[in-house]
Design a protein around this motif. Structure first.
Motif, mmCIF file in Angstrom:
data_model
loop_
_atom_site.group_PDB
_atom_site.id
_atom_site.type_symbol
_atom_site.label_atom_id
_atom_site.label_comp_id
_atom_site.label_asym_id
_atom_site.label_seq_id
_atom_site.Cartn_x
_atom_site.Cartn_y
_atom_site.Cartn_z
ATOM 1 N N ASN A 8 0.822 -1.215 0.000
ATOM 2 C CA ASN A 8 0.000 0.000 0.000
ATOM 3 C C ASN A 8 0.854 1.261 0.000
ATOM 4 O OD1 ASN A 8 -2.477 -1.319 -0.061
ATOM 5 N ND2 ASN A 8 -2.676 -1.363 2.157
ATOM 6 N N ASP A 9 1.900 1.260 0.803
ATOM 7 C CA ASP A 9 2.782 2.426 0.847
ATOM 8 C C ASP A 9 3.467 2.637 -0.500
ATOM 9 O OD1 ASP A 9 2.063 2.778 3.497
ATOM 10 O OD2 ASP A 9 3.949 1.963 4.297
ATOM 11 N N SER A 10 3.928 1.557 -1.098
ATOM 12 C CA SER A 10 4.592 1.649 -2.396
ATOM 13 C C SER A 10 3.609 2.114 -3.471
ATOM 14 C CB SER A 10 5.192 0.292 -2.778
ATOM 15 O OG SER A 10 5.725 0.342 -4.079
ATOM 16 N N TYR A 11 2.418 1.534 -3.482
ATOM 17 C CA TYR A 11 1.407 1.916 -4.470
ATOM 18 C C TYR A 11 1.059 3.398 -4.325
ATOM 19 C CZ TYR A 11 -2.817 1.678 -7.312
ATOM 20 O OH TYR A 11 -3.774 1.888 -8.270
ATOM 21 N N ARG A 16 1.626 8.934 -6.640
ATOM 22 C CA ARG A 16 1.989 10.350 -6.518
ATOM 23 C C ARG A 16 2.758 10.828 -7.745
ATOM 24 N NH1 ARG A 16 4.615 9.926 -0.867
ATOM 25 N NH2 ARG A 16 2.929 8.823 0.129
ATOM 26 N N ASN A 17 3.304 9.883 -8.486
ATOM 27 C CA ASN A 17 4.024 10.201 -9.720
ATOM 28 C C ASN A 17 3.020 10.139 -10.875
ATOM 29 O OD1 ASN A 17 5.527 10.146 -12.105
ATOM 30 N ND2 ASN A 17 7.247 9.103 -11.124
ATOM 31 N N ASP A 18 2.721 11.291 -11.460
ATOM 32 C CA ASP A 18 1.734 11.347 -12.543
ATOM 33 C C ASP A 18 2.128 10.504 -13.752
ATOM 34 O OD1 ASP A 18 0.146 13.065 -11.063
ATOM 35 O OD2 ASP A 18 1.007 14.877 -11.974
ATOM 36 N N GLU A 19 3.390 10.132 -13.834
ATOM 37 C CA GLU A 19 3.885 9.372 -14.984
ATOM 38 C C GLU A 19 3.868 7.853 -14.761
ATOM 39 O OE1 GLU A 19 4.800 11.010 -17.860
ATOM 40 O OE2 GLU A 19 3.961 12.721 -16.761
ATOM 41 N N PHE A 20 3.421 7.398 -13.600
ATOM 42 C CA PHE A 20 3.499 5.975 -13.256
ATOM 43 C C PHE A 20 2.944 5.069 -14.354
ATOM 44 C CE2 PHE A 20 1.344 2.426 -10.761
ATOM 45 C CZ PHE A 20 2.453 1.608 -10.746
ATOM 46 N N LEU A 21 1.704 5.267 -14.737
ATOM 47 C CA LEU A 21 1.119 4.374 -15.747
ATOM 48 C C LEU A 21 1.662 4.655 -17.145
ATOM 49 C CD1 LEU A 21 -2.526 3.930 -14.460
ATOM 50 C CD2 LEU A 21 -0.578 2.368 -14.259
ATOM 51 N N VAL A 101 7.155 0.332 -11.152
ATOM 52 C CA VAL A 101 7.209 0.559 -9.711
ATOM 53 C C VAL A 101 8.635 0.939 -9.298
ATOM 54 C CG1 VAL A 101 6.971 -0.522 -7.428
ATOM 55 C CG2 VAL A 101 5.243 -0.950 -9.200
ATOM 56 N N ALA A 102 9.603 0.199 -9.807
ATOM 57 C CA ALA A 102 11.004 0.486 -9.476
ATOM 58 C C ALA A 102 11.396 1.905 -9.916
ATOM 59 C CB ALA A 102 11.921 -0.550 -10.124
ATOM 60 N N SER A 103 10.818 2.363 -11.019
ATOM 61 C CA SER A 103 11.119 3.710 -11.513
ATOM 62 C C SER A 103 10.437 4.802 -10.704
ATOM 63 C CB SER A 103 10.669 3.853 -12.971
ATOM 64 O OG SER A 103 11.410 3.024 -13.806
ATOM 65 N N CYS A 104 9.279 4.493 -10.139
ATOM 66 C CA CYS A 104 8.458 5.534 -9.518
ATOM 67 C C CYS A 104 8.467 5.536 -7.996
ATOM 68 C CB CYS A 104 7.011 5.389 -9.995
ATOM 69 S SG CYS A 104 6.848 5.712 -11.765
ATOM 70 N N ASP A 105 8.850 4.422 -7.400
ATOM 71 C CA ASP A 105 8.879 4.352 -5.943
ATOM 72 C C ASP A 105 10.307 4.593 -5.473
ATOM 73 O OD1 ASP A 105 8.880 3.753 -3.245
ATOM 74 O OD2 ASP A 105 7.851 1.835 -3.464
ATOM 75 N N ASN A 109 12.846 -1.557 -3.134
ATOM 76 C CA ASN A 109 13.924 -2.444 -2.717
ATOM 77 C C ASN A 109 13.389 -3.873 -2.801
ATOM 78 O OD1 ASN A 109 12.553 -3.209 -0.253
ATOM 79 N ND2 ASN A 109 13.257 -1.312 0.687
ATOM 80 N N PRO A 110 14.184 -4.879 -2.499
ATOM 81 C CA PRO A 110 13.699 -6.267 -2.603
ATOM 82 C C PRO A 110 12.457 -6.555 -1.755
ATOM 83 C CG PRO A 110 16.084 -6.252 -2.491
ATOM 84 C CD PRO A 110 15.638 -4.842 -2.230
ATOM 85 N N HIS A 111 12.308 -5.907 -0.604
ATOM 86 C CA HIS A 111 11.116 -6.122 0.229
ATOM 87 C C HIS A 111 9.868 -5.567 -0.458
ATOM 88 C CE1 HIS A 111 13.415 -7.658 3.559
ATOM 89 N NE2 HIS A 111 14.175 -6.574 3.560
ATOM 90 N N VAL A 112 10.008 -4.419 -1.086
ATOM 91 C CA VAL A 112 8.884 -3.812 -1.808
ATOM 92 C C VAL A 112 8.510 -4.702 -2.995
ATOM 93 C CG1 VAL A 112 8.159 -1.832 -3.198
ATOM 94 C CG2 VAL A 112 9.397 -1.463 -1.044
ATOM 95 N N GLU A 113 9.506 -5.143 -3.734
ATOM 96 C CA GLU A 113 9.234 -6.027 -4.871
ATOM 97 C C GLU A 113 8.520 -7.293 -4.401
ATOM 98 O OE1 GLU A 113 11.386 -8.516 -8.467
ATOM 99 O OE2 GLU A 113 12.572 -7.086 -7.323
#
Length: 132
Positions: A8-11, A16-21, A101-105, A109-113
Motif C-alpha cells: 500500500n505504501d509503495s502503491y 503520486r508520480n503522474d507518470e506511473f502508468l 514501480v522500481a522507476s516511480c517508488d 527495494n527487494p522487500h517492496v518487490e
C-alpha cells in the motif's frame, strides 16, 4: 514484514508520480509490436483509469471472494476467447509493472518487490488459469 502495508505504501508513492502508468505502458509497448497494436484506437486516459481499478482488483483477489470473481470475469475477457492474452503475456505485463514501480517508488527495494509479488500472486494465478 507486513506485506500489505508495504504494498500500500509503495502503491501510494507510485500514484503520486503522474507518470506511473505512462512509464508502465511505455515499457509494455517496448516489449513488442503486438502489445502496441492491442491498444490501437484505445483512449489511453480511460485505459489508465481502468488499469488503476484492475490493479486493485487483482491485488485484492487474495483476500476477497468478490475480487476473485471480478478477476475471473476480467480474465475471460482477456483470454483465448477474448483478446487472446496468454500466460507469457501476463508475465511480461507484470514484469513491466514491477519495472514501473522500481522507476516511480523512491523506496523500491527487494522487500517492496516481494510485497508486490505476493499481493498479486493469487490474482495473477487466476488470470493465468483463465487465459491459459
Amino acid at each position: 514484514m507486513d506485506v500489505i502495508q508495504i504494498f500500500n505504501d509503495s502503491y501510494d508513492r507510485c500514484n503520486r508520480n503522474d507518470e506511473f502508468l505512462d512509464i508502465f505502458y511505455t515499457k509494455f509497448f517496448e516489449k513488442g509490436e503486438r502489445f502496441k497494436r492491442m491498444f490501437d484506437g484505445v483512449d489511453m486516459n480511460k485505459q489508465m483509469t481502468m488499469m488503476k481499478a484492475s490493479l486493485l482488483i487483482i491485488m485484492l483477489a487474495s483476500t476477497s471472494a468478490s475480487a476473485r470473481t471480478s478477476v475471473r470475469v476480467y480474465a475471460l475477457r482477456h483470454g483465448k476467447d477474448g483478446l487472446g492474452i496468454h500466460e507469457e503475456d501476463l508475465n511480461i505485463w507484470f514484469s513491466c509493472l514491477l519495472e514501473a514501480v522500481a522507476s516511480c517508488d523512491p523506496y523500491f527495494n527487494p522487500h517492496v518487490e516481494e510485497a508486490w509479488r505476493r499481493c498479486f500472486e493469487d490474482g495473477l494465478q487466476i488470470m493465468r488459469e483463465e487465459c491459459g
